[in-house]
Design a protein around this motif. Structure first.
Motif, short mmCIF file in Angstrom:
data_model
loop_
_atom_site.label_atom_id
_atom_site.label_comp_id
_atom_site.label_asym_id
_atom_site.label_seq_id
_atom_site.Cartn_x
_atom_site.Cartn_y
_atom_site.Cartn_z
N ILE A 79 -21.71 17.58 5.78
CA ILE A 79 -20.63 16.22 5.21
C ILE A 79 -20.13 16.68 3.88
N ARG A 80 -21.07 17.04 2.77
CA ARG A 80 -20.82 17.08 1.50
C ARG A 80 -19.57 18.30 1.43
N THR A 81 -19.91 19.31 2.23
CA THR A 81 -18.79 20.57 2.27
C THR A 81 -17.41 19.64 2.86
N LEU A 82 -17.72 19.33 3.78
CA LEU A 82 -16.38 18.66 4.51
C LEU A 82 -15.60 17.89 3.44
N ARG A 83 -16.26 17.10 2.69
CA ARG A 83 -15.69 16.16 1.91
C ARG A 83 -15.28 16.72 0.38
N SER A 84 -15.59 17.92 0.19
CA SER A 84 -15.57 18.61 -0.98
C SER A 84 -13.94 18.88 -1.45
N GLU A 85 -13.09 18.82 -0.60
CA GLU A 85 -11.69 19.12 -0.73
C GLU A 85 -11.02 17.67 -0.08
N SER A 86 -9.69 17.64 -0.62
CA SER A 86 -9.05 16.78 -0.19
C SER A 86 -7.61 17.36 0.34
N TYR A 87 -7.50 16.89 1.63
CA TYR A 87 -6.31 17.66 2.19
C TYR A 87 -5.12 16.86 2.45
N ASP A 88 -3.99 17.79 2.42
CA ASP A 88 -2.44 17.07 2.57
C ASP A 88 -2.32 16.75 4.13
N LEU A 89 -2.86 17.64 5.04
CA LEU A 89 -2.88 17.62 6.34
C LEU A 89 -3.97 17.91 7.06
N ILE A 90 -4.38 16.88 7.99
CA ILE A 90 -5.66 17.17 8.81
C ILE A 90 -5.39 17.03 10.07
N LEU A 91 -5.32 18.15 10.96
CA LEU A 91 -5.06 18.17 12.30
C LEU A 91 -6.33 17.96 13.42
N GLU A 92 -6.51 17.19 14.11
CA GLU A 92 -7.68 17.11 15.15
C GLU A 92 -7.02 17.40 16.50
N THR A 93 -7.50 18.50 17.11
CA THR A 93 -6.59 18.79 18.19
C THR A 93 -7.44 18.79 19.35
N ILE A 115 -3.99 13.39 11.80
CA ILE A 115 -3.20 13.50 12.84
C ILE A 115 -4.04 13.74 14.07
N GLY A 116 -3.95 13.31 15.29
CA GLY A 116 -4.66 13.89 16.50
C GLY A 116 -3.83 13.63 17.70
N LEU A 117 -4.52 13.72 18.72
CA LEU A 117 -3.82 13.75 20.17
C LEU A 117 -3.76 12.17 20.67
N ALA A 118 -2.61 11.90 21.13
CA ALA A 118 -2.44 10.58 21.71
C ALA A 118 -2.90 10.48 23.18
N ALA A 139 1.74 12.58 21.36
CA ALA A 139 1.50 12.79 22.64
C ALA A 139 2.37 13.96 22.91
N THR A 140 1.48 14.44 24.19
CA THR A 140 2.08 15.81 24.73
C THR A 140 2.03 15.51 26.42
N ASP A 141 2.94 16.21 27.12
CA ASP A 141 3.11 15.98 28.35
C ASP A 141 1.55 16.71 28.90
N PRO A 142 0.98 15.92 30.07
CA PRO A 142 -0.16 16.10 30.31
C PRO A 142 -0.43 17.61 30.98
N LEU A 152 2.17 22.25 19.50
CA LEU A 152 3.15 21.23 19.45
C LEU A 152 2.79 19.84 18.59
N VAL A 153 1.49 19.62 18.67
CA VAL A 153 1.04 18.55 17.73
C VAL A 153 1.20 18.93 16.25
N ALA A 154 1.04 20.19 15.96
CA ALA A 154 1.17 20.68 14.61
C ALA A 154 2.84 20.67 14.31
N ALA A 155 3.37 21.10 15.13
CA ALA A 155 5.02 21.29 14.93
C ALA A 155 5.56 19.66 14.69
N LYS A 156 4.84 18.81 15.47
CA LYS A 156 5.58 17.31 15.50
C LYS A 156 5.23 16.97 14.23
N ALA A 157 3.92 17.29 13.77
CA ALA A 157 3.22 16.69 12.31
C ALA A 157 4.15 17.06 11.07
#
Length: 324
Positions: A79-93, A115-118, A139-142, A152-157
């Motif tokens: 958790i410390r390592t994860l929070r040691s940086e601040s990010y402009d864009l975070i993508l959870e896919t 940003i994540g998947l709908a 959202a993406t087509d199922p 697509l998620v990254a491109a739309k973001a």
């Protein structure tokens, strides 16, 4: 531009997320891209020069030993390592609660976005509760291909369109492998966790008989004792076949990348061969082909489909097309 990617597992899913790195660098050449991934796949991501920092995640191991002080310290360190940086864009896919929690823990820079998947893909696991950690859910087509989904998620973001084929960007492993033949070889990726995804032993043996005309040896890897026994049974019936020793992740990647021809069922190592654009024949028997078929290179052939087992003749014809 600092970007964090969150895709922790499994091998095939992590691999299919890799084209995001090249896509993002195409639009942000100086971007610093970090990635949270299960510890087993760190070495795979280390082969991509476009990833700055890899943050290992070990939920599978941690949850077995939560009572140990060392494990709790390791989780705190993560958790410390994860929070040691601040990010402009975070993508959870990945779209799961566990990856949503990681997204929630990660820090945004001022003006940053999470940003994540709908929604999920048809037939795949998706946990809608993960959306509570998003600033934006895309959202993406199922019925979107596994590679295109993350792209697509990254491109739309970032407000872009997908206008190039997927590029995985992996460098070849650099290691010595005493089991590796001096000349060309064929590898059969016959093992898979799902029994329904397997191709019958008799089919592999018949295919090897046809491929004997190439004069190349057939290498048989394995990942557990059951697969080892299967490989040994196949080798007993295939004169030019040999059973490999147990391979590390990097040795398995080298095996896939260096083959003259890779033939395999719907499993991670087959997809690694396809990602390197090794001449690859993918065999589908139970899983829908549209989800993961190699469609980014003419050096890949896809056979069979969910409920449609390809014949030996079909796989052999695809193999010979690639070899010729």
């Amino acid at each position: 531009m600092k970007i964090l990617l969150i895709r922790v597992s499994s091998l095939g899913d992590v691999l299919h997320n890799l084209p995001l790195v090249n896509d993002l660098h195409r639009h942000f050449p100086d971007a610093q891209i970090d990635w949270v991934v299960e510890e087993a796949y760190v070495s795979l991501l280390q082969l991509h020069p476009g990833i700055r920092r890899i943050i290992p995640y070990a939920q599978r191991r941690w949850r077995k030993h939560l009572g140990q002080a060392s494990v709790r310290q390791e989780i705190s360190g993560f958790i410390r390592t994860l929070r040691s940086e601040s990010y402009d864009l975070i993508l959870e896919t990945q779209g799961l609660l566990k990856t949503g929690i990681i997204l929630g823990l990660a820090k945004k820079a001022p003006g940053g976005r999470k940003i994540g998947l709908a929604n999920g893909t048809a037939g795949s696991g998706y946990e809608g509760i993960s959306r509570i950690f998003h600033d934006t859910s895309i959202a993406t087509d199922p019925y979107t291909h596994a590679v295109d989904r993350g792209r697509l998620v990254a491109a739309k973001a970032i407000g872009k369109e997908l206008d190039t084929p997927a590029s995985f960007g992996l460098l070849p492993p650099t290691l010595e492998a005493p089991w590796k033949p001096a000349g060309g070889y064929i590898v059969f990726f016959h093992g898979t966790a799902g029994a329904a995804k397997k191709w019958a032993r008799a089919n592999w043996i018949a295919l090897a008989s046809e491929l004997a005309i190439t004069g190349m040896p057939v290498l048989l890897p394995w990942g557990n004792e059951e697969e080892k026994k299967e490989a040994e049974a196949m080798a007993a019936a295939i004169p030019q076949a040999s059973v490999l020793p147990k391979l590390s992740m990097m040795e398995a990647v080298l095996l896939a990348q260096s083959a003259r021809l890779a033939i395999g069922v719907d499993t991670g190592l087959t997809h690694i061969a396809a990602a390197y654009e090794t001449p690859t024949v993918e065999i589908y028997t139970a899983s829908p082909r549209w989800k993961t078929e190699g469609n980014w290179s003419p050096r890949i052939r896809n056979t069979g489909d969910a409920g449609i087992v390809p014949s030996v003749e079909e796989v052999f014809a695809a193999a010979m097309e690639l070899l010729n």
